[in-house]
Write an enzyme that holds these catalytic residues in place. Structure first.
Site, PDB file in Angstrom:
ATOM      1  CB  CYS A 382      -9.639  27.318   3.837  1.00 56.75           C
ATOM      2  SG  CYS A 382     -11.237  27.410   3.166  1.00 56.75           S
ATOM      3  CG  HIS A 508     -11.713  26.748   8.402  1.00 55.51           C
ATOM      4  ND1 HIS A 508     -10.936  27.888   8.287  1.00 55.51           N
ATOM      5  CD2 HIS A 508     -12.386  26.631   7.257  1.00 55.51           C
ATOM      6  CE1 HIS A 508     -11.261  28.359   7.257  1.00 55.51           C
ATOM      7  NE2 HIS A 508     -11.947  27.892   6.278  1.00 55.51           N
ATOM      8  CD  GLU A 510      -8.907  26.980  11.526  1.00 48.24           C
ATOM      9  OE1 GLU A 510      -8.546  26.012  11.236  1.00 48.24           O
ATOM     10  OE2 GLU A 510      -9.494  27.818  10.643  1.00 48.24           O
TER      11      GLU A 510
HETATM   12  N1  GLN Z   1     -11.504  31.873  -0.846  1.00 50.79           N
HETATM   13  C1  GLN Z   1     -11.534  30.320  -0.764  1.00 50.79           C
HETATM   14  C2  GLN Z   1     -12.896  29.950  -0.988  1.00 50.79           C
HETATM   15  O1  GLN Z   1     -13.834  30.852  -1.071  1.00 50.79           O
HETATM   16  C3  GLN Z   1     -11.016  29.856   0.541  1.00 50.79           C
HETATM   17  C4  GLN Z   1     -11.809  30.341   1.551  1.00 50.79           C
HETATM   18  C5  GLN Z   1     -11.111  30.235   2.871  1.00 50.79           C
HETATM   19  O2  GLN Z   1      -9.876  30.316   3.102  1.00 50.79           O
HETATM   20  N2  GLN Z   1     -11.946  30.106   4.112  1.00 50.79           N
HETATM   21  O3  GLN Z   1     -12.888  28.927  -1.432  1.00 50.79           O
END
Ligand code: GLN
Length: 541
Positions: A382, A508, A510
């Protein structure tokens, strides 16, 4: 008849209620019963999405896009099921619906009160989960500690459920700490006695008590807990410290807990099938190798901020026979002390997790740069994915001043930009791009070899994305975008094929990793870390 099991906690929080709840679910599942688990959180937030992970631990994301308490992650991992967001009930949600109904006039002029209106809403929500899931047994874990003011309506609701569902269909389990005095080595049950008394004052007599203790409690301690808790000795169990969390259901079942619960709830006896679970536990506890991973993040001081990531790495490790040793490094340290970056040489892999806001981002970018230039296996998730794009844009594509607009309002090159549909959003709650979305995988790529499929579903939680204006230049310089959204509007995976292992995803992985079934990007990363450490050629998967 559905059976309801309620789990409360005493003495202090973080006593392992979530693990006991998951373990109870597992004990029943291996006996052939269908179970689901609910987490009740007495805080006033509507969901965990607006809470700081540094204080409260990770925000878990469900398949249907719920931003929930991290205990749902434990339930999913232990029970190998996907839970919907309704399985996390908070005071905020309960009050929101009661107040909405009051405004609609549904209460026909009556005075709206905690008892019965709020408690009815709590019971309704628990029963909705029961009906929708169609399971045999519903576990409900009450967050916080018995005696907290905000938990009272929930305890009152579960107290009433015994009257409505019947003795044979309800069971109360109380989990409380039994500390061992350092000086005398004595196991002390007084705090537990007090918390049982507190529970009784509310009108709940526990049926089972689980003592959380560093060591197995002695016969004498069992007798004492039974006597003061007014339960038979065979209803006292101990969750003592074990080498891995996944062993907890096994040790509780060895003490007879699964059988006792079934007897007490009139559930027909069936032999528990532990083989698969036990095999995984043996695997994770008996590794041949160690893989050292540097996790470069912003919430490094609280490992619970990254709990699903930690577990996904461990699941991957278990499959390759490797123990995962993670050092949590504050990204800002690389900004304050630039030489420190060289310490990353000692690691088998570099991992940059999710994150929000500008703090520490330059440090993370330095870590990604170090991984890429020294060809150390890298996994970015992410924010880690977005910052890998920033690093590549700056240092490979030569786009000076490339950045994310989350970090800098008007960078020279906004390679990461707010998603168009996010521009009008001002409301913070549950408005990110959330939950499982389809990802199309390009054939012949590392992603395709890892996932073995051209279509996967993975969970998301973000507002920013790779700016389409920069796709071309990034690709011209060797970036491979091996995963895309089905409409081809959004990049989901970034890999560098000439590297030993360089992989980053907008999603993600995970949240979908399970013991014995590691998520492919995590497995791939750990396997690459190990193979490189052992001097082997790059794994082909
Ligand atoms: N801050 C980034 C976004 O909102 C990544 C978010 C995250 O890592 N879950 O896109």
């Amino acid at each position: 008849m559905v059976k309801y099991i309620f789990i409360t906690g005493g003495v202090l929080s973080s006593v392992g209620k979530g693990i006991v709840t998951s373990s109870v679910g597992k004990m029943l599942q291996v006996r052939g019963y269908d179970v689901t688990a609910i987490k009740v959180d007495p805080y006033v937030n509507v969901d965990a999405g607006t809470m700081n992970p540094y204080i409260h631990g990770e925000v878990f994301v469900t398949e249907d896009g719920g931003e929930t308490d991290l205990d749902l992650g434990w339930y999913e991992r232990f029970l190998n099921i996907n839970l919907p967001k309704e399985n996390n009930i908070t005071t905020g949600q309960v009050y929101q619906s009661v107040i909405d109904r009051e405004r609609r006039g549904d209460f026909l002029g009556r005075c709206v009160q905690i008892i019965p209106h709020v408690t009815n809403e709590i019971k309704r929500r628990i029963r909705v989960v029961s009906e929708k899931s169609g399971v045999d047994i519903v576990l409900t874990e009450c967050g916080g500690t018995v005696g907290d003011i905000e938990g009272l309506p929930f305890l009152e609701a579960i107290r009433q459920m015994r009257l409505e569902e019947g003795y044979d269909n309800t069971l109360y389990i109380h989990v409380a700490l039994v500390p061992i005095l350092e000086v005398t080595g004595e196991m002390k049950t007084k705090p537990l006695q007090h918390s049982v008394n507190e529970l009784r004052r509310i009108g709940i007599q526990p049926d089972i008590i689980v003592a959380r203790c560093k060591e197995m409690i002695t016969e004498e301690v069992i007798r004492k807990i039974a006597l003061f808790g007014t339960i038979p000795e065979e209803a006292v169990f101990c969750s003592y410290t074990v080498p891995s969390i996944y062993r907890v259901p096994l040790i509780l079942d060895e003490q007879g807990m699964g059988e006792y619960i079934c007897r007490r709830l009139n559930l027909p006896h069936s032999k528990p099938l532990w083989e698969d679970w036990r095999m995984f536990v043996e695997k994770i506890e008996n590794p041949r190798y160690t893989v050292r991973i540097a996790l470069v993040g912003k919430y490094a001081g609280l490992t619970d901020s990254y709990v699903s990531m930690n577990e996904a790495l461990r699941h991957g490790g278990a499959e390759c026979g490797a123990r995962i040793s993670i050092d949590y490094i504050e990204a800002e340290e690389f900004e304050e002390n630039p030489d420190k970056i060289n310490t990353l040489k000692e690691y088998d892999g570099i991992f940059v997790p999710y994150g929000f806001g500008p703090r520490g981002t330059e440090g993370k970018i330095k870590a990604i740069n170090f991984a890429r230039e020294n060809d150390i296996p890298f996994l970015g998730i992410c924010y880690g994915f977005q910052l890998a794009i920033v690093e590549f844009a700056r240092n490979v594509c030569n786009l000076k001043g490339a950045n994310s607009t989350e970090i800098e309002q008007e960078p020279a090159h906004p390679v990461i930009d707010l998603m168009p549909e996010q521009r009008e959003i001002t409301y913070k709650g549950a408005t990110m791009r959330l939950g499982a979305h389809k990802v199309i995988i390009r054939e012949g790529t590392l992603a395709h070899r890892l996932y073995g499929s051209t279509e996967i579903y993975e969970r998301h939680r973000h507002r920013w994305e790779v700016n389409p204006k920069y796709w071309e230049i990034l690709q011209e310089h060797g970036a491979v975008f091996s995963g895309m959204s089905p409409d081809h509007r959004r990049i989901e995976i970034f890999e560098l094929p000439e590297k030993y292992f360089f992989f980053a995803s907008q999603f993600h992985g995970e949240f979908k990793s399970r013991p014995g079934k590691p998520e492919p990007e995590y497995y791939g990363f750990v396997k690459a870390c190990l193979d490189r450490k052992l001097g082997k050629p790059r794994p082909e998967f």
